[in-house]
Motif scaffolding. Structure first.
Motif, PDB file in Angstrom:
ATOM      1  N   TYR A 135      31.165  -2.719  42.138  1.00 15.43           N
ATOM      2  CA  TYR A 135      30.767  -3.687  41.113  1.00 15.43           C
ATOM      3  C   TYR A 135      29.449  -3.265  40.498  1.00 15.43           C
ATOM      4  O   TYR A 135      28.553  -2.787  41.192  1.00 15.43           O
ATOM      5  N   TYR A 136      29.341  -3.497  39.168  1.00 12.36           N
ATOM      6  CA  TYR A 136      28.126  -3.128  38.433  1.00 12.36           C
ATOM      7  C   TYR A 136      27.530  -4.408  37.867  1.00 12.36           C
ATOM      8  O   TYR A 136      28.244  -5.276  37.354  1.00 12.36           O
ATOM      9  N   SER A 137      26.201  -4.505  37.955  1.00 18.20           N
ATOM     10  CA  SER A 137      25.557  -5.679  37.396  1.00 18.20           C
ATOM     11  C   SER A 137      24.252  -5.237  36.756  1.00 18.20           C
ATOM     12  O   SER A 137      23.418  -4.646  37.433  1.00 18.20           O
ATOM     13  N   GLY A 138      24.075  -5.515  35.438  1.00 19.79           N
ATOM     14  CA  GLY A 138      22.817  -5.119  34.810  1.00 19.79           C
ATOM     15  C   GLY A 138      22.989  -4.697  33.371  1.00 19.79           C
ATOM     16  O   GLY A 138      23.876  -5.179  32.666  1.00 19.79           O
ATOM     17  N   ARG A 139      22.136  -3.754  32.940  1.00 17.92           N
ATOM     18  CA  ARG A 139      22.036  -3.361  31.537  1.00 17.92           C
ATOM     19  C   ARG A 139      23.364  -2.895  30.967  1.00 17.92           C
ATOM     20  O   ARG A 139      24.103  -2.170  31.615  1.00 17.92           O
ATOM     21  N   GLN A 140      23.624  -3.356  29.713  1.00 22.93           N
ATOM     22  CA  GLN A 140      24.854  -2.957  29.034  1.00 22.93           C
ATOM     23  C   GLN A 140      24.514  -2.237  27.729  1.00 22.93           C
ATOM     24  O   GLN A 140      23.813  -2.797  26.887  1.00 22.93           O
ATOM     25  N   ASP A 141      25.011  -1.000  27.560  1.00 23.73           N
ATOM     26  CA  ASP A 141      24.922  -0.251  26.295  1.00 23.73           C
ATOM     27  C   ASP A 141      23.669  -0.479  25.469  1.00 23.73           C
ATOM     28  O   ASP A 141      23.721  -1.113  24.418  1.00 23.73           O
ATOM     29  N   PRO A 176      28.544  -9.717  37.997  1.00 19.35           N
ATOM     30  CA  PRO A 176      28.899  -8.317  38.319  1.00 19.35           C
ATOM     31  C   PRO A 176      30.319  -7.962  37.872  1.00 19.35           C
ATOM     32  O   PRO A 176      31.237  -8.759  37.999  1.00 19.35           O
ATOM     33  N   VAL A 177      30.463  -6.743  37.337  1.00 22.34           N
ATOM     34  CA  VAL A 177      31.743  -6.295  36.768  1.00 22.34           C
ATOM     35  C   VAL A 177      32.363  -5.266  37.707  1.00 22.34           C
ATOM     36  O   VAL A 177      31.673  -4.369  38.189  1.00 22.34           O
ATOM     37  N   LEU A 178      33.671  -5.388  37.949  1.00 21.27           N
ATOM     38  CA  LEU A 178      34.366  -4.424  38.815  1.00 21.27           C
ATOM     39  C   LEU A 178      34.685  -3.176  38.007  1.00 21.27           C
ATOM     40  O   LEU A 178      35.239  -3.251  36.916  1.00 21.27           O
TER      41      LEU A 178
END
Length: 1493
Positions: A636-642, A659-661
């Motif tokens: 899972y990722y959690s934080g800054r986007q593009d 958080p994104v899988l």
């Protein structure tokens, strides 16, 4: 794509482990790439900086990739593929770390290498911008002498600093900034220094953010809960004060210790600038008070007011609250706005906190007006855990003003009980809504809100999973009111006593599980300490202040943190329960939750169902590795986007809401993730033959199992233990034992889960799995737990719980069903509870299953396969065994339910299990009455025979069962033999007979082995014997036998009778120890019978026959008489000797002769043995003269000294005198020690010491007998002047005696006692001297023999004696003869003869007198030949004396010299005799040298 090709090829071994995949941060949808240019080596660990990374391979090599501006070769600054760090080749590296722009590596031997950016000294080198190659860092501990190099285990790097964790678990730091935690203001620090603040604590791990540091520290061993101190232990001021105002009471803990103020950043940097605003000071110093008072004295407060589930706490609201605390006035209740709902409260708190942040930032820039600002006070509903006490106190203050008169009345008159007041306060952290209109709440409202709160807590289960102590469990219920003992110390003692009447049960639920498990597995009893810059709240203390030294994040206490990660400006803590706490910067949602504030740790909401087992923190994002249903980790990722290029405004950056899988299931099994600034990296394993999948399955199921056990512990076990009226003390004790064992097992599983997580990140060798290497740890813990839970079950524990626990269970029915996985609606609650408590046993099957799966990945012949296979069957057989134990317990419980009540109470024991019983009338007693009822019950420790209302218990250890032969008429008969009963049981069918015989035999065998509760894996117990041995050892207490009633026998048995060696004790103190035959004393034995009248005992040692004294023996009577002789039927019969009385008694006598039936008969001799006639007349006179110790009156003189000396010589000569007996015994002991085997030259020093010790102690005795005798070393004044003055031998002065007194004038122990002792001890002592000087004396003797071959004149010339001293003639029988050149042995003959007498004396003083006499003789001879007076000089005297010594031919002169030297009186050394002795010694050594000439 390269990665696809690679994965399609079936490769072996390393090619499929540690594969590197890289993602770009901020783009969740993009698939990962393989690292460009990377070969196929297995990567064990990776670390990422801002623009570069480092890889550590399986074979200990280090590779760098990315932008490397520190490299010296231009081509290597941006390499296309990872480049090998050549400086580390040959050093086996075990771990690596990267900071923003620098790197570190630790080798196998614990040496640190650093390279990269060094502008802030982060590579530990002075004045160098870059360090191009890995450079060893010298870390040495200045406290050790000599300086020892410190071995390092782990490194962590930030932007400008580096931390190293040593093998002794201490932190070393270098670089720049307050994040070092060092007591210094000079930066950079280029020589590694120890972080003293954590010295002495066991640090488990370190982590570095950009400008902050984290450390995971093992808790100190839990001390008993001490009362909260009333005074500060540094400055002795009261910690808690209570001000009694007219309308309200203020309780305050705002003590500010002047000895430990935490410096703010401005203070640290600017020592001169002292103008700091009052409010900032308040916050700082208050924070420090908590560090001093709470951190050090592990208070229960912090745990009880645990705020793990608070959603909307504003950490900065504290400062506003503290500002209020700083004022002397409190705004009255009118000023407090009342809010109808929680949301409004939250908004208000947010507003206040924003304002306070703003104000605090202004405060730090400009000095403020001196009067403090009074803000609107609101009860601090969401108290951050760091300052839980303070928050509670603030609450007391604000509520005191809000409730006004009512609270005052509480303290003064007790209208509201203290309990309710405390309950009212303690609802604060969990129930904001309950106090929105605090001024209107009455007692009823309090009660309701309290119940609601308890319910919420137990339902949500959001409290800490670690149960700190039952005392804390208590606080969940009624005794929460006692959570602040110190706070109420000023309140009326009567009220306090009333409040404290709570039933306390103290079972520790978190075991202080020291020893094996803690040594082998990671500890879960941890604390998190943070320091450095805290602008973003990344330190977790609820504020944004920097910390110069490590400070404990109190709200993570008891959360069982096992791993820490630090991102750029945020921090993550992973717990054993697979949860993640995060705090710090949350600009892009990198904390995994959107709760506010972020200055205190909060639970990240990663995935509702599944736990997190590994985390990584990047610059502004976080990664979470999560367990999934198919055991393949999800990322899972959690934080800054593009972020868009060139757009640096943070408002335009978007972040993840939750958080994104990431889609990475095709990659394989991720074992490790690492995060940098713009990219992150995962190490992936391919699942060859299911090996990796099986390991992940083992780890995942263990972690989930731990979460479940923790939930059971905190949500079921803890509330159950705190219930009132749990039944009898024994039931409560059993439940507490279950709780304690459950807790121990739970802790072990937690530790194992944590160790498996780190195992997956390593080499993953099956043989190093803990459940293989240390299987006994698990097997024992499961067995112990199963024993305690089955004991609880047997004693009807679940039935007894039903009544008190029914409300609790009904309320939590869903929770119970969920935890126990019982879906059937109709199942009874107690059954569910039963299932729940037996849940742990299931995990054993799972271990067995997974180990078997792992075994299939190896060759059948390999040792790994064998080990895995064996362990699997071990766990499986234990699971089956424990399942059987459970069935036995349930069978036993079912039996107790049907058994008559009275008997149940006396027969029911926790460890007793039913094996079979005869209620179906299958077994009956032979020859029983027609209407009698006989019920036989076989337990695992006894056979019980029950009749109507009575029963008898036959212990199995002393029970023999054998089938009756058919000839005896008992077709289906069993003969049962016990020590006092024998009966026959008739079974209804042959099958019943076989069943009972087998059951009894097995039960007896198991009772004798004592292995009933041991699982089958223990050695030997799996082999069942056909039948138990007839001869055995056992203990039994008789209850019926007239002679043996209540006596206890412990020893060997044969078929129901004592037979062999044993001990029989009666309650009245009689005891027989010896041989038995067929139940009676027979053979050799010892018998003691106490005689109460004389307070002594009769004692017989000898032979017995058929229970009676018979044969030879010795009977010592309490009266003092002793009979040695023959006995028959307990009487003296035959030849014997009777001694009456003792030597000192008035009528000692002895009879030797014949006895018949205890009476003297026939021939005999009767004699008195110590009548005076026996002693000789001289002995009698001696004894009479010694009868009176001479007493002396007046001044002590030489005469009196001589009297004492004579008395001692006489006393020591007769063994009838106590001194004589003592000396005789000492001499005997001394001789036994140093004669024969003891005659070893190495023992000489000990022998001399022993004599000196004798002298010292005997002298003390003599001074006790003669109190007037002066102390050792005292001088006795002479009663008369010396007759004539004698010229000193070597000097012309007259000898005044004061300079060298003779023995007898100075009192010494040796002078007084050596004449008595030494003649007796001389032979062994001199033998030791002879052995010790053997070699020296051989050289001396050889020389003596050689020189003695010369005639006198030649020898005198050779020795250099002056001519004038040569005798010219000598007188033989009155006739004068001239000395010829051939004359031999004629010169100085009298002196030679005199010196030879040295061998005939014993004491040093006597030997010295001989030497002195020799000198006198030499002088006389010279005077006769010179015919004039003269004075000797040493040059003249020495050759003459040398001649005498040579001619004296004393064989053991060396031994004589050393003996005198060791034992002579010290005061003689500098006198005349001392000089003469030195001359003799010089001669002895000179003679040895003569050999060389």
């Amino acid at each position: 794509m390269d990665a696809k090709k690679r994965s399609s090829i079936e490769a072996e071994g390393s090619k499929e482990r540690g594969l590197v995949h890289v993602w770009q941060a901020g783009s969740c949808s993009v698939t990962p790439e393989r690292l460009p240019g990377w070969g196929g080596k297995t990567v064990l660990q990776a670390a990422l900086g801002v623009k570069h990374g480092v890889l550590l391979t399986e074979d200990g090599e280090v590779y760098s990739f990315g932008t490397l501006p520190w490299r010296s070769e231009p081509a290597e600054v941006c390499p296309s593929s990872p480049i090998l760090e050549n400086a580390l080749v040959g050093q086996f590296v075990v771990t690596v770390a990267t900071g923003s722009f620098h790197n570190g590596a630790v080798t196998e031997s614990g040496v640190v290498y650093m390279w990269g950016e060094n502008s802030a000294g982060q590579c530990a080198i002075a004045n160098q911008q870059y360090v191009p190659e890995p450079n060893p860092v010298s870390i040495s501990d200045s406290e050790t002498s000599p300086l020892l190099a410190v071995r390092i285990l782990q490194l962590a790097c930030g932007e400008e600093h580096t931390l190293a964790l040593s093998i002794s678990r201490e932190i070393w730091a270098w670089g720049t900034g307050c994040q070092l935690g060092l007591i210094t203001t000079t930066f950079p620090v280029t020589k590694p220094q120890k972080v003293e603040h954590l010295a002495g604590r066991v640090v488990l791990q370190v982590a570095c953010g950009a400008f902050h540091s984290l450390a995971l520290v093992q808790c100190l061993p839990s001390q008993d809960l001490k009362p909260v101190p009333e005074r500060c232990n540094q400055c002795s001021q009261l910690l808690i004060t209570m001000t009694d105002k007219e309308d309200h009471v203020i309780i305050s803990d705002s003590h500010c210790c002047p000895l430990g103020v935490t410096l703010s950043e401005s203070q640290a940097e600017n020592q001169a600038n002292t103008a700091i605003s009052p409010s900032t000071e308040t916050v700082d110093s208050r924070g420090d008070v908590f560090e001093n008072t709470l951190v050090e004295n592990d208070l229960p407060i912090a745990t009880e007011l645990n705020v793990g589930n608070v959603q909307t706490t504003s950490g900065d609201a504290i400062s506003s609250q503290q500002d209020v605390m700083g004022t002397s006035e409190i705004s009255s209740a009118r000023n407090i706005p009342s809010y109808p709902d929680t949301q409004a409260v939250d908004e208000y708190v947010q507003k206040v906190s924003d304002r306070s942040i703003r104000e605090n930032s202004e405060n730090s820039e400009k000095p403020m007006a001196s009067q403090p600002l009074v803000k609107e006070a609101i009860p601090n509903l969401h108290s951050p855990p760091t300052t839980s006490t303070s928050a509670l106190n603030s609450l007391v203050v604000s509520c005191a003003s809000a409730v006004g008169v009512r609270v005052a009345a509480t303290y003064e008159a007790g209208a509201l009980s203290l309990k309710k007041v405390m309950n009212f306060y303690s609802t604060a952290p969990c129930e904001p809504g309950a106090q929105a209109g605090s001024s209107s709440i009455g007692p009823e409202g309090l009660k309701d809100s309290r119940e609601e709160q308890v319910k919420q807590e137990s339902m949500q289960g959001k409290k800490s999973s670690s149960l700190v102590d039952i005392r804390e469990e208590e606080s969940e219920g009624g005794s929460r009111r006692l959570s602040l003992p110190g706070l109420l110390s000023q309140v009326s003692p009567r009220l306090l006593r009333k409040a404290a009447r709570v039933k306390t049960r103290t079972v520790v639920l978190t075991p202080t599980y020291s020893g094996e498990a803690d040594a082998l597995l990671p500890s879960l009893r941890t604390e998190v300490w943070t320091w450095g810059k805290g602008k973003e709240g990344q330190l977790g203390h609820g504020d944004v202040l920097p910390r110069l030294q490590p400070l404990c994040v109190k709200c993570l206490d008891g959360k069982e943190v096992i791993h820490l990660e630090a991102g750029g400006y945020h921090s993550l803590a992973l717990t054993a329960k697979s949860q993640v706490y995060s705090w710090g910067s949350n600009t892009f949602g990198q904390l995994g939750h959107s709760d506010f504030p972020t200055t205190v740790p909060r639970l990240a909401k990663v995935n509702g169902k599944n736990g997190v087992w590994s985390v990584a923190a990047g610059q502004d994002y976080s990664l979470f590795l999560v367990d999934t249903e198919d055991f393949q980790p999800g990322l899972y990722y959690s934080g800054r986007q593009d972020p868009t290029e060139g757009d640096n405004l943070p408002e335009n950056h978007s972040g993840t809401k939750t958080p994104v899988l990431l889609s990475c299931s095709k990659l394989g099994y991720i074992s490790r993730v690492t995060a940098g600034k713009d990219s992150y990296l995962a190490l992936v394993d391919k699942n060859i033959m299911g090996y990796i999948a099986s390991l992940h399955e083992l780890a995942t199921t263990e972690r989930r199992f731990y979460s479940k056990l923790s939930d059971i512990k905190s949500q079921i076990l803890r509330p159950l233990l705190s219930l009132e009226n749990l039944g009898t003390a024994s039931t409560v004790q059993l439940l507490q034992e279950v709780a304690s064992r459950f807790s121990k097992l739970c802790y072990l599983i937690g530790q194992h889960g944590a160790s498996l997580s780190s195992f997956l990140q390593g080499i993953k060798e099956a043989r190093s799995l803990v459940i293989l290497k240390h299987a006994s740890l698990f097997l024992d813990s499961y067995t112990e737990y199963c024993t305690s839970i089955t004991n609880f079950l047997v004693m009807g524990g679940f039935q007894l719980l039903a009544k008190p626990a029914i409300d609790f269970l009904n309320k939590n029915q869903e929770l119970l069903q969920d935890l126990s996985e019982v879906n059937d609606e109709n199942t009874q609650l107690m059954e569910i509870l039963n299932t729940l408590f037996f849940l742990p046993i299931r995990q054993l099957h799972n271990y067995a299953k997974v180990l078997l799966k792992l075994a299939t990945c190896f060759e059948v012949t390999s040792p790994e396969y064998q080990k895995l296979q064996d362990s699997s069957s071990c766990y499986e057989s234990l699971a089956v065994h424990l399942g059987r134990k459970r069935k036995e317990a349930e069978y036993t419980l079912g039996f107790w339910k049907t058994f008559p009540g009275k008997m149940t109470d006396s027969l029911r024991k926790p460890e007793r299990r039913l094996l079979c019983e005869s209620s179906n009338r299958a077994l009956s007693l032979q020859h029983a009455g027609r209407f009698s009822v006989n019920w036989f019950i076989l337990f695992n420790d006894a056979l019980v025979h029950a009749q109507f209302s009575t029963h008898h218990v036959f212990p199995l250890a002393t029970l023999w069962a054998e089938p009756l032969s058919e000839e005896a008429g008992g077709v289906n008969g069993l003969k049962i033999t016990t020590p006092e009963e024998q009966f026959t049981l008739i079974s209804s069918t042959p099958q019943e007979k076989t069943k009972w015989l087998r059951a009894v035999s097995q039960a007896v065998d198991q009772a004798l082995r004592g292995t009933s509760d041991l699982p089958p894996y223990s050695s030997g117990s799996s082999i069942q014997r056909q039948e138990p041995p007839i001869s055995r050892s056992a203990k039994y207490t008789f209850y019926k036998d007239a002679r043996l009633k209540d006596a206890t026998y412990d020893g060997r048995w044969l078929s129901g009778k004592p037979h062999g060696r044993g001990v029989l004790k009666w309650p009245d103190g009689k005891m027989y120890s010896g041989m038995f035959r067929n139940g009676l004393e027979d053979g050799y034995g010892e018998y003691r019978i106490p005689n109460k009248a004389l307070n002594k005992e009769d004692h017989y040692v000898g032979h017995w026959k058929e229970g009676k004294m018979c044969g030879q023996g010795v009977f010592s009577y309490a009266s003092g008489e002793v009979f040695e002789g023959c006995f028959q039927d307990n009487m003296r019969h035959g030849h014997g000797l009777l001694r009456s009385g003792k030597l000192t008694s008035s009528s000692p006598s002895m009879f030797i002769g014949q006895w018949v039936m205890d009476k003297k008969a026939g021939y005999g001799v009767f004699d008195d043995i110590t009548s005076p006639e026996i002693l000789s007349r001289s002995q009698t006179q001696t004894l009479e003269s010694l009868e009176f110790i001479p007493q002396h009156v007046g001044a002590f003189s030489v005469e009196k000294y001589d009297d004492i000396k004579k008395y001692l010589i006489k006393a020591c000569d007769t063994p009838l005198h106590p001194l004589g007996r003592l000396v005789e015994t000492l001499v005997a002991v001394y001789r036994m020690t140093y004669v024969g085997v003891g005659a070893n030259r190495r023992l000489l020093q000990e022998a001399v010491k022993e004599i000196k010790s004798y002298l010292k102690r005997l002298f003390q005795l003599v001074r006790f007998l003669f109190p007037e005798l002066p102390e050792e070393g005292s001088t006795i004044p002479l009663s008369a002047p010396l007759p004539t003055e004698r010229k000193s031998f070597c000097t012309g002065r007259s000898d005044s005696r004061s300079e060298s007194p003779e023995p007898g004038y100075v009192v010494t122990s040796s002078g007084l006692l050596l004449p008595v002792l030494l003649p007796r001890l001389y032979p062994p002592l001199f033998m030791l001297y002879a052995l010790d000087n053997d070699r020296e004396e051989d050289i001396y003797w050889e020389c003596v023999l050689r020189l003695n071959k010369q005639p006198d004149v030649a020898l005198l010339g050779f020795l250099g004696v002056q001519r004038k001293f040569w005798p010219v003639s000598l007188s033989i029988l009155g006739e004068s003869k001239k000395i010829l050149p051939t004359t031999k042995d004629a010169c100085f003959a009298s002196a030679i003869e005199c010196l030879q007498q040295i061998s005939t004396t014993f004491t040093p003083s006597d030997k010295l007198k001989v030497i002195q006499q020799t000198f006198e003789e030499i002088s006389q001879s010279v005077l006769a030949s010179l015919q004039e007076d003269f004075l000797w000089s040493m040059d003249d005297l020495f050759p003459v004396f040398l001649y005498v010594v040579l001619r004296a031919r004393i064989r053991n002169l060396g031994s004589e010299v050393h003996l005198i030297e060791d034992l002579m009186d010290p005061y003689l050394q500098h006198g005349e005799q001392g000089i003469m002795f030195t001359t003799l010694k010089a001669c002895y050594y000179q003679i040895q040298r003569e050999k060389l000439n």
